[in-house]
Design a protein around this motif. Structure first.
Motif, PDB file in Angstrom:
ATOM      1  N   LEU A  38      16.023  -4.160   9.369  1.00  0.00           N
ATOM      2  CA  LEU A  38      14.933  -4.693   8.549  1.00  0.00           C
ATOM      3  C   LEU A  38      13.652  -4.790   9.366  1.00  0.00           C
ATOM      4  CD1 LEU A  38      13.900  -5.925   5.917  1.00  0.00           C
ATOM      5  CD2 LEU A  38      14.758  -8.141   6.705  1.00  0.00           C
ATOM      6  N   ALA A  39      13.751  -5.305  10.580  1.00  0.00           N
ATOM      7  CA  ALA A  39      12.568  -5.429  11.434  1.00  0.00           C
ATOM      8  C   ALA A  39      11.961  -4.062  11.728  1.00  0.00           C
ATOM      9  CB  ALA A  39      12.947  -6.136  12.733  1.00  0.00           C
ATOM     10  N   ALA A  40      12.798  -3.068  12.008  1.00  0.00           N
ATOM     11  CA  ALA A  40      12.301  -1.727  12.304  1.00  0.00           C
ATOM     12  C   ALA A  40      11.629  -1.101  11.092  1.00  0.00           C
ATOM     13  CB  ALA A  40      13.448  -0.842  12.786  1.00  0.00           C
ATOM     14  N   ASN A  41      12.188  -1.319   9.920  1.00  0.00           N
ATOM     15  CA  ASN A  41      11.635  -0.725   8.700  1.00  0.00           C
ATOM     16  C   ASN A  41      10.344  -1.395   8.260  1.00  0.00           C
ATOM     17  OD1 ASN A  41      13.434   1.436   7.093  1.00  0.00           O
ATOM     18  ND2 ASN A  41      14.771   0.151   8.340  1.00  0.00           N
ATOM     19  N   ARG A  42      10.075  -2.592   8.721  1.00  0.00           N
ATOM     20  CA  ARG A  42       8.837  -3.285   8.353  1.00  0.00           C
ATOM     21  C   ARG A  42       7.633  -2.788   9.146  1.00  0.00           C
ATOM     22  NH1 ARG A  42       9.353  -9.511   8.774  1.00  0.00           N
ATOM     23  NH2 ARG A  42       7.324  -9.361   7.762  1.00  0.00           N
ATOM     24  N   THR A  43       7.871  -2.059  10.221  1.00  0.00           N
ATOM     25  CA  THR A  43       6.796  -1.644  11.117  1.00  0.00           C
ATOM     26  C   THR A  43       6.442  -0.184  10.904  1.00  0.00           C
ATOM     27  OG1 THR A  43       7.593  -3.216  12.751  1.00  0.00           O
ATOM     28  CG2 THR A  43       6.085  -1.526  13.529  1.00  0.00           C
ATOM     29  N   SER A  44       5.162   0.110  10.789  1.00  0.00           N
ATOM     30  CA  SER A  44       4.704   1.487  10.614  1.00  0.00           C
ATOM     31  C   SER A  44       4.754   2.240  11.934  1.00  0.00           C
ATOM     32  CB  SER A  44       3.275   1.492  10.075  1.00  0.00           C
ATOM     33  OG  SER A  44       2.733   2.795  10.079  1.00  0.00           O
ATOM     34  N   ASP A  45       5.060   3.529  11.873  1.00  0.00           N
ATOM     35  CA  ASP A  45       5.029   4.395  13.050  1.00  0.00           C
ATOM     36  C   ASP A  45       3.663   5.054  13.242  1.00  0.00           C
ATOM     37  OD1 ASP A  45       7.525   3.959  14.016  1.00  0.00           O
ATOM     38  OD2 ASP A  45       8.310   5.960  13.627  1.00  0.00           O
ATOM     39  N   ASP A  46       2.742   4.828  12.324  1.00  0.00           N
ATOM     40  CA  ASP A  46       1.444   5.491  12.364  1.00  0.00           C
ATOM     41  C   ASP A  46       0.457   4.625  13.146  1.00  0.00           C
ATOM     42  OD1 ASP A  46      -0.939   6.777  11.970  1.00  0.00           O
ATOM     43  OD2 ASP A  46      -0.674   7.053   9.804  1.00  0.00           O
ATOM     44  N   PRO A  47       0.030   5.039  14.355  1.00  0.00           N
ATOM     45  CA  PRO A  47      -0.898   4.218  15.149  1.00  0.00           C
ATOM     46  C   PRO A  47      -2.258   4.051  14.495  1.00  0.00           C
ATOM     47  CG  PRO A  47      -0.650   6.392  16.130  1.00  0.00           C
ATOM     48  CD  PRO A  47       0.370   6.301  15.017  1.00  0.00           C
ATOM     49  N   ARG A  49      -2.654   3.433  11.346  1.00  0.00           N
ATOM     50  CA  ARG A  49      -2.522   2.396  10.315  1.00  0.00           C
ATOM     51  C   ARG A  49      -1.404   1.428  10.687  1.00  0.00           C
ATOM     52  NH1 ARG A  49      -1.691   5.790   4.986  1.00  0.00           N
ATOM     53  NH2 ARG A  49      -0.397   6.978   6.429  1.00  0.00           N
ATOM     54  N   PRO A  50      -1.552   0.741  11.829  1.00  0.00           N
ATOM     55  CA  PRO A  50      -0.501  -0.196  12.222  1.00  0.00           C
ATOM     56  C   PRO A  50      -0.417  -1.347  11.225  1.00  0.00           C
ATOM     57  CG  PRO A  50      -2.445  -0.486  13.600  1.00  0.00           C
ATOM     58  CD  PRO A  50      -2.705   0.720  12.738  1.00  0.00           C
ATOM     59  N   ARG A  51       0.773  -1.655  10.805  1.00  0.00           N
ATOM     60  CA  ARG A  51       0.945  -2.731   9.828  1.00  0.00           C
ATOM     61  C   ARG A  51       2.393  -3.200   9.862  1.00  0.00           C
ATOM     62  NH1 ARG A  51       3.654  -0.736   5.453  1.00  0.00           N
ATOM     63  NH2 ARG A  51       3.704   1.523   5.211  1.00  0.00           N
ATOM     64  N   THR A  52       2.588  -4.383   9.334  1.00  0.00           N
ATOM     65  CA  THR A  52       3.926  -4.916   9.160  1.00  0.00           C
ATOM     66  C   THR A  52       4.081  -5.279   7.692  1.00  0.00           C
ATOM     67  OG1 THR A  52       3.983  -5.782  11.403  1.00  0.00           O
ATOM     68  CG2 THR A  52       5.567  -6.689   9.857  1.00  0.00           C
ATOM     69  N   ALA A  53       4.990  -4.611   7.010  1.00  0.00           N
ATOM     70  CA  ALA A  53       5.204  -4.854   5.585  1.00  0.00           C
ATOM     71  C   ALA A  53       5.982  -6.150   5.383  1.00  0.00           C
ATOM     72  CB  ALA A  53       5.966  -3.685   4.972  1.00  0.00           C
ATOM     73  N   GLY A  54       5.873  -6.707   4.193  1.00  0.00           N
ATOM     74  CA  GLY A  54       6.632  -7.904   3.868  1.00  0.00           C
ATOM     75  C   GLY A  54       8.119  -7.597   3.756  1.00  0.00           C
ATOM     76  N   VAL A  55       8.915  -8.656   3.788  1.00  0.00           N
ATOM     77  CA  VAL A  55      10.363  -8.490   3.723  1.00  0.00           C
ATOM     78  C   VAL A  55      10.782  -7.908   2.386  1.00  0.00           C
ATOM     79  CG1 VAL A  55      12.578  -9.690   3.709  1.00  0.00           C
ATOM     80  CG2 VAL A  55      10.835 -10.308   5.395  1.00  0.00           C
ATOM     81  N   LEU A  56      10.313  -8.483   1.286  1.00  0.00           N
ATOM     82  CA  LEU A  56      10.740  -8.018  -0.033  1.00  0.00           C
ATOM     83  C   LEU A  56      10.322  -6.578  -0.305  1.00  0.00           C
ATOM     84  CD1 LEU A  56      12.222  -8.629  -2.650  1.00  0.00           C
ATOM     85  CD2 LEU A  56      10.076  -9.565  -3.566  1.00  0.00           C
ATOM     86  N   PRO A  57       9.055  -6.201  -0.062  1.00  0.00           N
ATOM     87  CA  PRO A  57       8.695  -4.795  -0.268  1.00  0.00           C
ATOM     88  C   PRO A  57       9.527  -3.833   0.570  1.00  0.00           C
ATOM     89  CG  PRO A  57       6.717  -6.126  -0.051  1.00  0.00           C
ATOM     90  CD  PRO A  57       7.874  -7.016   0.293  1.00  0.00           C
ATOM     91  N   THR A  58       9.922  -4.255   1.769  1.00  0.00           N
ATOM     92  CA  THR A  58      10.740  -3.389   2.622  1.00  0.00           C
ATOM     93  C   THR A  58      12.153  -3.256   2.071  1.00  0.00           C
ATOM     94  OG1 THR A  58       9.463  -4.023   4.580  1.00  0.00           O
ATOM     95  CG2 THR A  58      11.646  -3.062   4.960  1.00  0.00           C
ATOM     96  N   VAL A  59      12.726  -4.388   1.661  1.00  0.00           N
ATOM     97  CA  VAL A  59      14.089  -4.374   1.117  1.00  0.00           C
ATOM     98  C   VAL A  59      14.182  -3.493  -0.119  1.00  0.00           C
ATOM     99  CG1 VAL A  59      15.830  -5.822  -0.034  1.00  0.00           C
ATOM    100  CG2 VAL A  59      14.772  -6.584   2.104  1.00  0.00           C
ATOM    101  N   LEU A  60      13.099  -3.399  -0.877  1.00  0.00           N
ATOM    102  CA  LEU A  60      13.108  -2.635  -2.123  1.00  0.00           C
ATOM    103  C   LEU A  60      12.869  -1.135  -1.920  1.00  0.00           C
ATOM    104  CD1 LEU A  60      11.179  -5.099  -4.468  1.00  0.00           C
ATOM    105  CD2 LEU A  60      13.646  -4.692  -4.348  1.00  0.00           C
ATOM    106  N   THR A  61      12.653  -0.711  -0.681  1.00  0.00           N
ATOM    107  CA  THR A  61      12.428   0.715  -0.448  1.00  0.00           C
ATOM    108  C   THR A  61      13.752   1.485  -0.459  1.00  0.00           C
ATOM    109  OG1 THR A  61      12.579   0.476   1.962  1.00  0.00           O
ATOM    110  CG2 THR A  61      10.383   0.286   0.963  1.00  0.00           C
ATOM    111  N   LEU A  62      13.654   2.769  -0.799  1.00  0.00           N
ATOM    112  CA  LEU A  62      14.833   3.628  -0.808  1.00  0.00           C
ATOM    113  C   LEU A  62      15.379   3.818   0.601  1.00  0.00           C
ATOM    114  CD1 LEU A  62      16.378   5.090  -3.072  1.00  0.00           C
ATOM    115  CD2 LEU A  62      15.139   7.168  -2.459  1.00  0.00           C
TER     116      LEU A  62
END
Length: 201
Positions: A38-47, A49-62
């Motif tokens: 979950l922590a890894a999926n919340r973090t963008s790999d794009d330098p 556009r660095p960002r940390t997504a919320g928990v719920l939006p991340t959990v809802l991703t495919l």
């Protein structure tokens, strides 16, 4: 007078096993690593556009669903192989990711686009893997006797459409280029590109 080497041999074998496990992430391939995932999926790999997504939006991703279903299948399959196989098929049907429940994948997994991801039953992947769409990690069957499955280290990136086949070892933090076909070992911190893949710095 004889010299007893039993304890020495056992000690050396244990040390060798520990070194191999640490070098290629096998020591940390726990059945469930969802918090790290979950922590890894919340973090963008794009330098850019660095960002940390919320928990719920991340959990809802495919991509997170594919990881969750793999972890669930691995946990179930270790006790009831048939149930693991069923969950693996559910994952394939819903997300397009065909990941064997017996594959050993460390925590921190990110499947950016799970469609077309194929990971075979004997594959070992270390911590913090970043995997793009349409990749294959699996055994290579040949007449030469060189059968086996890939072992990927920690922090490995696998580009879209890449193939890593046979008993090859991919080192820590290595990068596999898009559409590469890797049939040779890749050192730590190196990149592999092309068909068949060649190693570049």
């Amino acid at each position: 007078m004889t010299h007893d080497t039993t304890n020495e041999t056992t000690h050396e074998t244990t040390e060798d096993t520990a070194r191999c496990g640490a070098a290629h992430g096998t020591a940390d391939t726990r059945p469930l690593g969802l918090l790290a995932d979950l922590a890894a999926n919340r973090t963008s790999d794009d330098p850019r556009r660095p960002r940390t997504a919320g928990v719920l939006p991340t959990v809802l991703t495919l991509r997170f669903l594919a990881t969750f279903l793999y972890r669930a299948s691995a946990r179930a399959g270790s006790s009831v192989p048939v149930l693991g196989s069923v969950l693996k098929q559910v994952n394939h049907a819903i997300t397009g990711a065909d990941i064997a429940w017996s594959a050993r994948i460390g925590p921190g997994l990110v499947l950016w686009h799970p469609t077309g991801v194929v990971i075979g039953p004997g594959v070992v992947v270390g911590r913090d893997a970043r995997i793009q769409q349409g990749i294959t990690l699996g055994a290579a069957r040949s007449r030469t006797g060189q059968d086996g499955d890939p072992v990927l280290g920690d922090g490995v990136y696998v580009g879209a459409g890449a193939r890593v086949l046979g008993p090859v070892r991919v080192g820590d933090r290595a990068r596999i280029g898009a559409n590469a076909v890797v049939l040779i070992d890749v050192p730590d911190d190196a990149s592999a590109v092309g068909v068949p893949a060649r190693i570049i710095a």
